[in-house]
Design a protein around this motif. Structure first.
Motif, PDB file in Angstrom:
ATOM      1  N   ASN A  47       0.964  -1.180  -0.159  1.00 17.51           N
ATOM      2  CA  ASN A  47      -0.068  -0.050  -0.614  1.00 17.51           C
ATOM      3  C   ASN A  47       0.839   1.179   0.237  1.00 17.51           C
ATOM      4  N   ILE A  48       1.964   1.088   0.708  1.00 10.82           N
ATOM      5  CA  ILE A  48       2.960   2.775   0.515  1.00 10.82           C
ATOM      6  C   ILE A  48       3.766   2.636  -0.553  1.00 10.82           C
ATOM      7  N   ILE A  49       4.165   1.556  -1.399  1.00 11.80           N
ATOM      8  CA  ILE A  49       4.367   1.120  -2.201  1.00 11.80           C
ATOM      9  C   ILE A  49       3.963   1.755  -3.707  1.00 11.80           C
ATOM     10  N   ARG A  50       2.579   1.659  -3.424  1.00 14.07           N
ATOM     11  CA  ARG A  50       1.970   2.060  -4.200  1.00 14.07           C
ATOM     12  C   ARG A  50       1.276   3.398  -4.474  1.00 14.07           C
ATOM     13  N   ASN A  51       1.242   4.365  -3.111  1.00 20.63           N
ATOM     14  CA  ASN A  51       1.180   5.239  -2.717  1.00 20.63           C
ATOM     15  C   ASN A  51       2.369   6.091  -3.144  1.00 20.63           C
ATOM     16  N   ALA A  52       3.850   5.134  -3.596  1.00 25.81           N
ATOM     17  CA  ALA A  52       4.817   6.684  -3.718  1.00 25.81           C
ATOM     18  C   ALA A  52       4.991   6.210  -5.080  1.00 25.81           C
ATOM     19  N   ILE A  53       4.865   5.303  -5.970  1.00 24.76           N
ATOM     20  CA  ILE A  53       4.468   5.254  -6.849  1.00 24.76           C
ATOM     21  C   ILE A  53       3.482   6.483  -7.718  1.00 24.76           C
ATOM     22  N   GLU A  54       2.300   6.419  -7.674  1.00 28.63           N
ATOM     23  CA  GLU A  54       1.607   6.807  -8.022  1.00 28.63           C
ATOM     24  C   GLU A  54       2.037   8.306  -7.747  1.00 28.63           C
ATOM     25  N   ALA A  55       2.687   8.721  -6.589  1.00 25.75           N
ATOM     26  CA  ALA A  55       3.505  10.003  -6.485  1.00 25.75           C
ATOM     27  C   ALA A  55       4.057  10.528  -7.494  1.00 25.75           C
ATOM     28  N   VAL A  56       5.440   9.161  -8.024  1.00 26.88           N
ATOM     29  CA  VAL A  56       5.949  10.085  -9.428  1.00 26.88           C
ATOM     30  C   VAL A  56       5.442  10.086 -10.143  1.00 26.88           C
ATOM     31  N   ALA A  57       4.537   9.545 -10.071  1.00 32.06           N
ATOM     32  CA  ALA A  57       3.988   9.610 -11.780  1.00 32.06           C
ATOM     33  C   ALA A  57       3.306  11.481 -12.121  1.00 32.06           C
ATOM     34  N   THR A  58       3.325  11.383 -11.324  1.00 31.14           N
ATOM     35  CA  THR A  58       2.133  12.290 -12.210  1.00 31.14           C
ATOM     36  C   THR A  58       3.430  13.970 -11.741  1.00 31.14           C
ATOM     37  N   LEU A  59       4.494  13.282 -11.712  1.00 27.75           N
ATOM     38  CA  LEU A  59       5.904  14.211 -11.985  1.00 27.75           C
ATOM     39  C   LEU A  59       5.848  14.607 -13.249  1.00 27.75           C
ATOM     40  N   PRO A  60       6.480  15.664 -14.180  1.00 24.75           N
ATOM     41  CA  PRO A  60       6.438  16.320 -15.533  1.00 24.75           C
ATOM     42  C   PRO A  60       7.654  15.451 -16.400  1.00 24.75           C
ATOM     43  N   GLU A  61       7.381  15.368 -17.533  1.00 23.61           N
ATOM     44  CA  GLU A  61       8.530  14.373 -18.211  1.00 23.61           C
ATOM     45  C   GLU A  61       9.375  15.120 -17.874  1.00 23.61           C
ATOM     46  N   GLY A  62      10.688  13.655 -18.283  1.00 21.94           N
ATOM     47  CA  GLY A  62      11.700  14.424 -17.656  1.00 21.94           C
ATOM     48  C   GLY A  62      11.980  14.429 -16.267  1.00 21.94           C
ATOM     49  N   GLY A 122      -8.938   6.749  -0.300  1.00 19.08           N
ATOM     50  CA  GLY A 122      -8.157   6.577   0.912  1.00 19.08           C
ATOM     51  C   GLY A 122      -8.229   6.045   2.049  1.00 19.08           C
ATOM     52  N   PHE A 123      -8.535   4.436   1.404  1.00 19.83           N
ATOM     53  CA  PHE A 123      -8.269   3.710   2.816  1.00 19.83           C
ATOM     54  C   PHE A 123      -6.681   2.694   2.831  1.00 19.83           C
ATOM     55  N   GLY A 124      -5.810   3.146   1.216  1.00 10.34           N
ATOM     56  CA  GLY A 124      -4.302   2.386   1.468  1.00 10.34           C
ATOM     57  C   GLY A 124      -3.809   2.916   2.831  1.00 10.34           C
ATOM     58  N   LEU A 125      -2.574   3.695   3.521  1.00 11.11           N
ATOM     59  CA  LEU A 125      -1.709   4.344   3.900  1.00 11.11           C
ATOM     60  C   LEU A 125      -2.675   3.563   5.660  1.00 11.11           C
ATOM     61  N   GLY A 126      -4.255   3.741   5.412  1.00  9.48           N
ATOM     62  CA  GLY A 126      -4.833   4.155   6.472  1.00  9.48           C
ATOM     63  C   GLY A 126      -4.692   2.050   7.365  1.00  9.48           C
ATOM     64  N   THR A 127      -4.565   1.438   6.289  1.00  9.93           N
ATOM     65  CA  THR A 127      -4.356   0.273   5.751  1.00  9.93           C
ATOM     66  C   THR A 127      -3.135   0.109   5.954  1.00  9.93           C
ATOM     67  N   ALA A 128      -2.170  -0.298   6.091  1.00  9.37           N
ATOM     68  CA  ALA A 128      -1.174  -0.061   6.251  1.00  9.37           C
ATOM     69  C   ALA A 128      -0.779   0.596   8.026  1.00  9.37           C
ATOM     70  N   LYS A 129      -1.214   1.190   8.433  1.00  6.61           N
ATOM     71  CA  LYS A 129      -0.728   1.536   9.705  1.00  6.61           C
ATOM     72  C   LYS A 129      -2.056   0.357  10.296  1.00  6.61           C
ATOM     73  N   GLN A 130      -2.479  -0.147  10.404  1.00  5.25           N
ATOM     74  CA  GLN A 130      -3.455  -0.905  11.245  1.00  5.25           C
ATOM     75  C   GLN A 130      -2.800  -2.646  10.436  1.00  5.25           C
TER      76      GLN A 130
END
Length: 300
Positions: A196-211, A258-266
């Motif tokens: 769940n944490i890795i998925r959140n990180a991948i989604e974060a870098v996917a929004t970065l501008p090209e290059g 909004g369940f991903g990080l909450g599930t990781a914490k649980q």
């Protein structure tokens, strides 16, 4: 191990021995054990053993001894007991919801494409997919609240295998921890938290501008009596208070439940650990998993 052996081992000078005994009692304590458990809790100084003892007290319930004084009862229950009650409530409520909704959502996914003209790309399809994601999130949440089943694992392998699930992310992963690195975890709970944490990180870098440099770095190790794994991304970091993003229903993405990080914490709390979120000094988000280490020789 018997109950008598467990109580004898709670007086051991060895932390690992006390932890094993406390975990045994967390699964096997009875109502008559409550006063002994409270006495052991008052003596204990190691946080992870205290957490297991608090779970044992919760299992034991109120003492059956009518002579037990009112002062013995917690006027203000420890945070760990509150967390255990929360986990039990999550397990029961989530189980009921999954049981009731699974068949309905499954039928809806089958019928909607046939009943709605030009279904693909419609708002109806988006809503059905959102409902399906919500149900999957509730299933994961129920799993995160289940009882931990510990075994010895190579943390380096566990981290790499979790990243392998996201093969479509490409060459974004970097690893910084020693290998092998043996730890005691519940593999299923740990993987549920980490993915769940890795998925959140991948989604974060996917929004970065090209290059832009898109990196997700995993590191792991041991600090004092804690094992830890950190996941650091090269994204823009948390826009709001990082700690608040670990609560259920919190997300900066409108299409997420909004369940991903909450599930990781649980999941980590069920494993007697926790999750901590901050913004990295270099930019991006840093999320850390921490839990008790009871193996002095982790690198072999």
């Amino acid at each position: 191990m018997t109950l008598g052996e467990a109580y004898e081992q709670l007086s051991s000078a060895d932390t690992d021995t006390r932890l094993r005994a406390a975990r045994f009692l967390a699964m096997n304590a009875t109502g008559g054990d409550r006063r002994k458990l409270r006495a052991a809790l008052k003596r204990e100084s190691v946080p992870w053993v205290k957490r297991a003892l608090e779970r044992a007290i919760l299992r034991a319930g109120r003492s059956a001894d009518p002579a037990a004084s009112t002062a013995d009862n917690y006027a203000d229950p420890p945070q760990r007991l509150i967390l255990e009650l929360k986990a039990k409530a999550i397990d029961e409520v989530a189980g009921t919801i999954v049981h009731e909704l699974a068949a309905i959502v499954g039928s809806l996914k089958l019928c909607a494409p046939r009943d709605v003209g030009e279904y693909s790309g419609t708002r109806t399809e988006n809503l059905v997919n959102s409902l399906d994601s919500l149900l999957a999130g509730i299933r994961n949440l129920k799993s995160a609240a289940s009882r931990a089943d510990y075994s010895e694992c190579d943390l380096a392998c566990e981290c790499r295998e979790a990243c392998d699930i996201f093969a479509e992310a490409g060459d974004v992963f970097r690893f910084g921890g020693p290998s092998p690195f043996l730890v005691e975890i519940d593999p299923n709970l740990f993987k549920l938290a980490l993915t769940n944490i890795i998925r959140n990180a991948i989604e974060a870098v996917a929004t970065l501008p090209e290059g832009s440099e898109r990196l997700v770095t995993l590191n792991w190790g041991r600090a004092g009596q804690e094992n830890w794994v950190s996941v650091i991304d090269s994204g823009n970091g948390f826009e709001r208070d990082p700690a608040s993003m670990l609560e259920f229903g919190q997300s900066t993405k409108s299409e997420h439940i909004g369940f991903g990080l909450g599930t990781a914490k649980q999941a980590m709390q069920t494993m007697e650990g926790d999750v901590y979120a901050t913004n990295s000094k270099q930019g991006g988000a840093r999320i850390e998993l921490r839990w008790f280490s009871n193996d002095e020789n982790t690198i072999r």
